[in-house]
Scaffold this active site. Sequence first.
Site, short mmCIF file in Angstrom:
data_model
loop_
_atom_site.label_atom_id
_atom_site.label_comp_id
_atom_site.label_asym_id
_atom_site.label_seq_id
_atom_site.Cartn_x
_atom_site.Cartn_y
_atom_site.Cartn_z
N ASP A 20 -0.44 11.95 -1.21
CA ASP A 20 -1.44 11.72 -0.05
C ASP A 20 -0.46 12.39 1.02
O ASP A 20 1.50 12.00 0.68
CB ASP A 20 -1.40 10.76 0.94
CG ASP A 20 -1.83 11.06 1.97
OD1 ASP A 20 -2.77 12.16 2.75
OD2 ASP A 20 -1.70 9.45 2.79
N SER A 80 3.53 5.02 1.28
CA SER A 80 2.69 4.46 0.88
C SER A 80 3.47 2.68 0.14
O SER A 80 4.82 2.88 0.97
CB SER A 80 1.63 4.44 0.28
OG SER A 80 0.79 3.73 -0.54
N HIS A 90 -0.03 3.57 4.43
CA HIS A 90 -0.95 2.63 3.55
C HIS A 90 -1.07 1.19 3.18
O HIS A 90 -0.51 0.13 3.33
CB HIS A 90 -1.42 3.51 1.89
CG HIS A 90 -1.28 4.67 2.22
ND1 HIS A 90 -0.91 5.64 0.71
CD2 HIS A 90 -1.78 5.88 3.07
CE1 HIS A 90 -1.00 7.07 1.29
NE2 HIS A 90 -1.30 7.24 2.14
#
Length: 186
Positions: free
Chosen positions: A126, A6, A33
């Site tokens: 995540d 991310s 992401h």
Amino acid sequence: MAFAASAGGVQGLGEILGGLGPDLPVPVLVVQHLDPRHRTLLAEVLARRTELSVKLAQDQERVEPGTVYLAPPDRHLLAGPEGVVTLSNSEVVNFVRPSADLLFESVAGAYGSRALACVITGTGVDGAMGVEAVKSRGGTVIAEDPRTAQFAGMPQAAVETGAVDFVLRIEEIAAAVRGLVEDKRQ
């Protein structure tokens, strides 16, 4: 082989992919992401840093060794049987789509003990549930060392599951992946 990243991930992914060499005998699936409101240039950016082929994954595409498949913005990337990936608009998981958890769970289901998952820099959690799925199927899990990650949230959440086999600095990950891929092929 699956990666999740991310915040700070583009730089980390570039370093890892650049160290994997041109002849990697497995496909690489990546969740990074991204802002779904903008067209992504991630494939082009990463392609400049690696000898591997890099592309946005397409629904029902058969994956090939030595190719990096990126989850498109706002689509989950899932590994399926016989090397076919699918894309999904299903609900967000842990506030994100694409979700590392869903990718890792699908990789665990498709590849079992041959699965290899790696969580690098990013905020949030995540990937943590997904690494547990990989480990439960006999796969191997790597996390970037949270102490040296640009953003510690995702790798720290993975480490805290107890399912991580190797905690490594970003510059150590490519060599570890190459060694593990060779071990899993034998």
